[in-house]
Write an enzyme that holds these catalytic residues in place. Sequence first.
Site, PDB file in Angstrom:
ATOM      1  N   GLY A 250     -14.313   0.931   7.175  1.00 43.82           N
ATOM      2  CA  GLY A 250     -15.711   0.560   7.312  1.00 43.82           C
ATOM      3  C   GLY A 250     -16.001  -0.001   8.691  1.00 43.82           C
ATOM      4  O   GLY A 250     -15.092  -0.205   9.499  1.00 43.82           O
ATOM      5  N   CYS A 279      -7.911   0.396   7.691  1.00 45.86           N
ATOM      6  CA  CYS A 279      -8.900   0.065   8.710  1.00 45.86           C
ATOM      7  C   CYS A 279      -9.573  -1.284   8.403  1.00 45.86           C
ATOM      8  O   CYS A 279      -8.929  -2.301   8.438  1.00 45.86           O
ATOM      9  CB  CYS A 279      -9.912   1.196   8.852  1.00 45.86           C
ATOM     10  SG  CYS A 279     -10.971   1.095  10.310  1.00 45.86           S
ATOM     11  N   GLY A 323     -12.539  -1.416  16.446  1.00 46.87           N
ATOM     12  CA  GLY A 323     -12.805  -2.274  17.590  1.00 46.87           C
ATOM     13  C   GLY A 323     -12.376  -3.706  17.358  1.00 46.87           C
ATOM     14  O   GLY A 323     -12.541  -4.561  18.231  1.00 46.87           O
ATOM     15  N   HIS A 363      -6.007   5.635  10.286  1.00 47.85           N
ATOM     16  CA  HIS A 363      -6.570   6.476   9.225  1.00 47.85           C
ATOM     17  C   HIS A 363      -5.564   7.535   8.793  1.00 47.85           C
ATOM     18  O   HIS A 363      -5.523   8.626   9.384  1.00 47.85           O
ATOM     19  CB  HIS A 363      -7.866   7.144   9.713  1.00 47.85           C
ATOM     20  CG  HIS A 363      -9.026   6.223   9.748  1.00 47.85           C
ATOM     21  ND1 HIS A 363     -10.031   6.224   8.796  1.00 47.85           N
ATOM     22  CD2 HIS A 363      -9.357   5.242  10.616  1.00 47.85           C
ATOM     23  CE1 HIS A 363     -10.921   5.306   9.084  1.00 47.85           C
ATOM     24  NE2 HIS A 363     -10.533   4.691  10.188  1.00 47.85           N
ATOM     25  N   GLU A 365      -5.622   9.460   6.322  1.00 47.23           N
ATOM     26  CA  GLU A 365      -6.257  10.660   5.741  1.00 47.23           C
ATOM     27  C   GLU A 365      -6.666  11.660   6.808  1.00 47.23           C
ATOM     28  O   GLU A 365      -7.014  12.801   6.507  1.00 47.23           O
ATOM     29  CB  GLU A 365      -7.489  10.251   4.923  1.00 47.23           C
ATOM     30  CG  GLU A 365      -8.769  10.050   5.711  1.00 47.23           C
ATOM     31  CD  GLU A 365      -8.780   8.812   6.589  1.00 47.23           C
ATOM     32  OE1 GLU A 365      -9.661   8.716   7.460  1.00 47.23           O
ATOM     33  OE2 GLU A 365      -7.905   7.937   6.404  1.00 47.23           O
TER      34      GLU A 365
END
Length: 401
Positions: A250, A279, A323, A363, A365
């Site tokens: 997110g 994440c 970030g 990530h 995926e």
Amino acid sequence: MTGWEQSPATALLILADGTRLEGRGIGAVGHSAGEICFNTAMTGYQEILTDPSYAGQIVTFTFPHIGNVGANDEDIETVNMAALSGVRGVVLKADITNPSNYRSLERLDAWLKKRNIVGITGIDTRALTALIRQSGLPDGVIAHAPDCQFDEASINAELKAFPGLVGLDLAREVTTAQTYHWDQTGWKLGEGYGTLENSEFHIVAVDFGAKRNILRCLADQGAKVTVVPASASAADILSHNPDGIFLSNGPGDPAATGQYAVPTIKTLLDTGKPMFGICLGHQLLGLALGGSTTKMHQGHHGANHPVKDLTTGKVEITSMNHGFAVEKASLPPGITETHVSLFDGSNAGLSVEGKPVFSVQYHPEASPGPRDSHYLFTRFLNYVRAQKGMDQKPEYVAPAA
């Protein structure tokens, strides 16, 4: 007009420090402010521009030729097809060419208009990337006016009003509004996406901005997935009687989202159920375990980031988009760093000693990116299998000869 004369600018990119870049407008007409980042991926621009993790950001692609394979209805990562992308804008070097790909349904320019994404081409993206690397992620505003008439007072007012991402909870803007079930499996050539027929497990995914391919990877493991909003309480989550709990990716500042998510995660940790975070989910888990997070200088955005799995010694090339990062020095005893970025040494994964709980910053995926890290979904479901008394599956499967 001769071939040497420059056409008037139909788009502007203005940075908070006053830097003003002129180019040609694409996509939606208007202007939008956001944090400007750069992404080094050479493919997967449609997945990137629909990844909810980019909410609040203007994406600069370092690869010059973007749009050459067009756009389609399958490579969208936001779960809600009717929702507009959270990304604030897109910055390109070269003009968009006519698409050349059998899966293309329309030009990227037309697709950007439908998604209400403002874009600009003709920018020296190498110079902009160098500026970001030197000075950090700047706030900026991107504007597109086909008639070359810009309302600069309004543009500057929007830039001034943009609060920046520090302290900003963007998960509330991209999360699902209601609970739903997911059973779509991965894409296969000539077949498209499949459907999970017989589930072995039930996973509840907390949606802080979940990508479709994450949910597909869970379904590929035989898991029926129930997706709940970011604000779901521990009682709400546990009412579905899950075999495991997933914390999704997110956007925004994890400390801001953590105001309501961290107490929930702490309660879930006490249940002993397997838990896996990606994440933002990784960052929120780190906060719940007593760690802290920090804003990064330029962040990690791309599909070529090397990460070392300290539990196996293997190096994988990963897809990243963040970030903020977990401060490894802040992790208390009992929390093990499992993965580390080989670019800058920042934390890229953690696990809880004695509990079936772990997370990664990147990530696994992909979409876009390499599939080196798909084993993590097997690792997660193996924790579930262990609790159910089932045989575990090997994490690494050799490719077919």
